[in-house]
Design an enzyme around this catalytic site. Structure first.
Site, mmCIF file in Angstrom:
data_model
loop_
_atom_site.group_PDB
_atom_site.id
_atom_site.type_symbol
_atom_site.label_atom_id
_atom_site.label_comp_id
_atom_site.label_asym_id
_atom_site.label_seq_id
_atom_site.Cartn_x
_atom_site.Cartn_y
_atom_site.Cartn_z
ATOM 1 C CB THR A 180 -0.957 -0.005 1.215
ATOM 2 O OG1 THR A 180 -1.751 1.167 1.178
ATOM 3 C CG2 THR A 180 -0.232 -0.080 2.542
ATOM 4 C CD GLU A 325 -2.822 -0.501 5.697
ATOM 5 O OE1 GLU A 325 -3.779 -0.543 4.906
ATOM 6 O OE2 GLU A 325 -1.998 0.425 5.711
ATOM 7 C CE LYS A 436 -7.927 4.311 -2.325
ATOM 8 N NZ LYS A 436 -8.714 3.376 -1.543
ATOM 9 C CD1 TRP A 441 -3.311 3.872 -1.760
ATOM 10 C CD2 TRP A 441 -4.140 5.890 -1.271
ATOM 11 N NE1 TRP A 441 -4.234 3.719 -0.758
ATOM 12 C CE2 TRP A 441 -4.765 4.932 -0.441
ATOM 13 C CE3 TRP A 441 -4.508 7.233 -1.133
ATOM 14 C CZ2 TRP A 441 -5.720 5.270 0.512
ATOM 15 C CZ3 TRP A 441 -5.475 7.567 -0.191
ATOM 16 C CH2 TRP A 441 -6.063 6.598 0.613
HETATM 17 P P1 AMP Z 1 -6.501 1.042 0.278
HETATM 18 O O1 AMP Z 1 -5.556 0.555 1.303
HETATM 19 O O2 AMP Z 1 -5.839 1.434 -0.983
HETATM 20 O O3 AMP Z 1 -7.629 0.083 0.093
HETATM 21 O O4 AMP Z 1 -7.131 2.394 0.824
HETATM 22 C C1 AMP Z 1 -7.793 2.446 2.050
HETATM 23 C C2 AMP Z 1 -8.317 3.839 2.285
HETATM 24 O O5 AMP Z 1 -9.198 4.208 1.229
HETATM 25 C C3 AMP Z 1 -9.110 4.000 3.541
HETATM 26 O O6 AMP Z 1 -8.292 4.175 4.678
HETATM 27 C C4 AMP Z 1 -9.947 5.227 3.210
HETATM 28 O O7 AMP Z 1 -9.200 6.412 3.373
HETATM 29 C C5 AMP Z 1 -10.239 5.051 1.734
HETATM 30 N N1 AMP Z 1 -11.525 4.353 1.535
HETATM 31 C C6 AMP Z 1 -11.746 3.043 1.318
HETATM 32 N N2 AMP Z 1 -13.069 2.782 1.181
HETATM 33 C C7 AMP Z 1 -13.706 3.961 1.331
HETATM 34 C C8 AMP Z 1 -15.078 4.363 1.329
HETATM 35 N N3 AMP Z 1 -16.072 3.509 1.125
HETATM 36 N N4 AMP Z 1 -15.340 5.660 1.540
HETATM 37 C C9 AMP Z 1 -14.352 6.574 1.737
HETATM 38 N N5 AMP Z 1 -13.043 6.259 1.755
HETATM 39 C C10 AMP Z 1 -12.719 4.968 1.559
#
Ligand code: AMP
Length: 552
Positions: A180, A325, A436, A441
Site C-alpha cells: 500500500t 491492511e 486517492k 493512491w
Molecule cells: P486502500 O488501502 O488502498 O484500500 O485504501 C484504504 C483507504 O481508502 C481507507 O483508509 C480510506 O481512506 C479510503 N476508503 C476506502 N473505502 C472507502 C469508502 N467507502 N469511503 C471513503 N473512503 C474509503
C-alpha cells in the site's frame, strides 16, 4: 490445534471442485472470452502448482502477479498459497521506481505478467532490483521478447499432472501480500496469513458482509492487484458461485456486455467505474441490468446520487469501506434490521452513503486528539482504530511504520470519522496526507519533494481536491523563486513530473502563490490550501459546489 485442521484456503478449493464441478468460470482475455468449470479450474491449478515445483520455487517463497482480472490470474490465487507459497499481487499502475522497490523488498521468485503489461514490466526491470526473479511467465500462449527469462503460461503448465496432493498448512503461514502506498517513503508491504484470508472470506460471504451465495454470478471489476479484488475470488469460490472476470482495462461497454451475457448478479468496483457505466447508459446505450442485484462500491465514498441512480435501475448498492491492511473489508453500509421501516427514503440514503456498520468479527474505537474515545453521537470525531482476525498487526520489514501505525493490536487507520447512535461510521476527513484518484493512491509528499527539487521552486505543496469522476485529483501550489518566469516553470514542472511518474500522477493544476500557509507547528497547512482552491475554483466555476472539500 484443538479444533481439527487449520483455517486455510485449501478446503475452499476442495469443496468447490467436489460440490460444484460444473459451475462456470468465465473470463475476458486478450484472446477473447474463455469459459470453463471448477473441475477444469482445479486441474489447471494443480498443473500450475507442479510447474512452480519444477522451477524450484521453495516453500514460503514469494511469487508475484502483474495482471488484470482473468482466469489465469485466478489460477495463481489458489496454486500459490495452497502450496505454501505467498501470492504477491503487484499494482501495475505504480511508478517504475515503486515497482522496483516492491520486487526487491519482497524478493519475488516468479512474476506472472499480462501481455498488455509486459512492456510496462520490462520498462521497470532493473537487474539489481529483480535479482531474485528466476522466471517471468506471460499470461497467454505466446511469449513476447522481453529481454528476461520468459515463458508463456500455457507452455509453463502444459503436460503437468492434473492432481496435486495439497499440503495441510499452518494457519499462521503467510499466504498473500499486497503493498500500500504510504504518506512518505516507499510503499508498505502487508502480509496476509492463511488464517486472515480464511476469516475474511468467511465474514464477507455473510449477509452482514457482501452476501455471497452459491446461486450468485460474481464479477469483480475491482482489480485483482488491489487487495485480492476485495477477497472476492476467494469468497466466490468458498460459496461455490460462478465467477466472471472482466479482463484487461475493461471499459463500460465490456462491463455492460458481461453483465448481460453472463447474467451477473453481484459486481464490485470503485465509484469511477460506475460513473463510467452511468455515462455510457445516459449516452443512449441500452443495458439490461435486470439480473444485477448488487453493486458493491468501495475504495472511495459512494456518492449519494450514485446510490439513488442504481436504486432507480433496480440495483441495490452495498457501500463498503476497507483498507489494504484489513484484507480489506472493514464495514458495510447495510440498513440495520428494523431501521428501514422507521426511516424516510432520504434518511435511508444518508445511512447507506456512510461507510457503515463494522463487519462481524471486527472491533473498532474512535480516538480524539486528547487520546479519549469519542461518543457515538454522529458529531464528535476522531481517528478510527480497528482490530480483528483479518487486520494486520505489522508491516513487512518496516519497524518505523509499525511504531506509528499501530497501538497494541489496534491498527490506526488514518481515517477521521464520526459514529452515529446506530453505530454507523462516517469518514469526515483523512489524517494521512495522500490523494486517492480513481481508487489508486498518489503520494502528495512525493510530488512535493519532486517539485521542490527544481531549482526555480522555493516551496511547494500538493493537495487533493474533490473531482466528480476521480473522486480526488492532485493540485500543486508553487512558490516560484525570485525573478522566475512562471509560465516556463509550470511547463518545466509538467515535463519533469511526466518523465518520472505515470501520467495520472500529474497535478491537474499548478497554482502560483506567495507563500505556503503553515500550521502553528510550522507544517504546511493543507486544509487552508484546499479551502483556498475551492474558493478559486468556485469563482471560475470549475468545481461543482457539492464537491467542495468540506463535503468530503
Ligand atoms: P486502500 O488501502 O488502498 O484500500 O485504501 C484504504 C483507504 O481508502 C481507507 O483508509 C480510506 O481512506 C479510503 N476508503 C476506502 N473505502 C472507502 C469508502 N467507502 N469511503 C471513503 N473512503 C474509503
Amino acid at each position: 490445534m484443538p479444533g481439527g485442521t487449520d483455517q486455510t484456503l485449501r478446503p475452499f478449493l476442495w469443496r468447490a471442485e467436489k460440490l460444484y464441478p460444473d459451475t462456470e468460470i468465465v473470463s475476458r482475455t486478450h484472446e477473447g472470452i474463455e469459459r470453463y468449470t471448477y473441475s477444469e479450474y482445479a486441474d489447471r491449478t494443480a498443473q500450475l502448482a507442479h510447474a512452480m515445483d519444477e522451477v524450484g520455487i521453495g516453500d514460503g517463497e514469494r511469487v508475484a502477479t502483474f495482471c488484470w482480472n482473468h482466469h489465469r490470474h485466478f489460477e495463481t490465487y489458489f496454486a500459490i498459497p495452497t502450496t505454501g507459497r505467498q501470492l504477491h499481487t503487484i499494482n501495475p499502475l505504480l511508478p517504475d521506481e515503486h515497482i522496483q522497490f516492491i520486487v526487491q523488498n519482497a524478493e519475488d521468485r516468479i512474476i506472472f505478467v499480462d501481455p498488455s503489461l509486459a512492456e510496462k514490466l520490462a520498462a521497470a526491470h532493473d537487474p539489481e532490483a529483480f535479482e531474485s526473479v528466476e522466471q517471468i511467465v506471460v499470461m497467454g500462449s505466446e511469449t513476447p521478447d522481453l529481454g528476461m527469462n520468459a515463458v508463456d503460461y500455457e507452455s509453463f503448465i502444459d503436460g503437468h499432472d492434473t492432481g496435486y496432493d495439497w499440503p495441510v498448512l499452518d494457519e499462521e503461514r503467510p499466504a498473500g501480500m499486497c503493498y500500500t502506498s504510504g504518506t512518505t517513503g516507499k510503499p508498505k508491504g502487508v502480509e496476509y496469513t492463511q488464517q486472515m484470508l480464511w476469516s475474511h472470506t468467511m465474514a464477507t460471504m455473510t449477509p452482514q458482509g457482501l452476501g455471497i451465495g452459491d446461486d450468485e454470478v460474481v464479477m469483480p471489476v475491482v482489480p485483482m492487484f488491489h487487495v485480492n479484488a476485495w477477497g472476492m475470488p476467494f469468497s466466490t469460490t468458498a460459496a461455490g458461485a460462478k465467477h466472471v472476470y472482466p479482463g484487461p482495462s475493461p471499459d463500460p461497454e465490456d462491463i455492460a456486455g458481461l453483465i448481460e451475457d453472463e447474467g451477473v448478479t453481484i459486481t464490485a468496483g470503485v465509484p469511477t467505474v460506475w460513473l463510467g457505466l452511468q455515462e455510457y447508459m445516459q449516452a443512449g446505450n441500452d443495458v439490461d441490468l435486470s439480473t444485477l442485484d448488487t453493486v458493491i462500491i468501495g475504495g472511495s465514498a459512494a456518492p449519494k446520487a450514485m446510490i439513488e441512480w442504481f436504486d432507480d435501475h433496480g440495483v441495490s448498492v452495498t457501500h463498503a469501506w476497507g483498507m489494504t491492511e484489513m484484507s480489506p473489508i472493514g464495514s458495510v453500509a447495510h440498513l440495520k434490521g428494523g431501521l428501514a421501516e422507521d426511516l424516510t427514503y432520504e434518511e435511508q440514503l444518508e445511512r447507506r452513503a456512510k461507510q457503515g456498520l463494522v463487519v462481524p468479527g471486527l472491533e473498532f474505537r474512535v480516538i480524539d486528539d486528547d487520546g479519549n474515545e469519542v461518543p457515538w453521537n454522529g458529531e464528535d470525531f476522531g481517528e478510527l482504530h480497528v482490530r480483528g482476525p483479518w487486520v494486520t498487526q505489522e508491516y513487512f520489514k518496516r519497524p518505523e511504520a509499525n511504531e506509528t501505525d499501530f497501538e497494541g493490536n489496534w491498527l490506526k487507520t488514518g481515517d477521521v470519522v464520526t459514529v452515529d447512535e446506530d453505530g454507523y461510521i462516517q469518514i469526515v476527513d483523512r489524517a494521512k496526507d495522500v490523494i486517492k484518484s480513481g481508487g489508486e493512491w498518489i503520494s502528495s509528499v512525493e510530488l512535493e519533494n519532486a517539485i521542490m527539487a527544481h531549482d526555480d521552486v522555493a516551496e511547494a505543496a500538493v493537495v487533493g481536491v474533490p473531482h466528480e469522476r476521480w473522486q480526488e485529483r492532485p493540485v500543486a501550489f508553487v512558490v516560484p523563486g525570485k525573478g522566475v518566469d512562471v509560465d516556463t516553470l509550470e511547463q518545466n514542472l509538467r515535463e519533469m513530473i511526466s518523465e518520472e511518474y505515470p501520467k495520472w500522477w500529474l497535478p491537474d493544476d499548478f497554482i502560483e502563490i506567495d507563500e505556503v500557509p503553515k500550521t502553528a507547528t510550522g507544517k504546511f497547512s493543507k486544509k487552508d490550501l484546499r479551502e483556498e482552491y475551492a474558493q478559486e475554483s468556485l469563482v471560475e466555476g470549475q468545481v461543482p459546489e457539492e464537491a467542495a472539500p468540506d463535503s468530503e
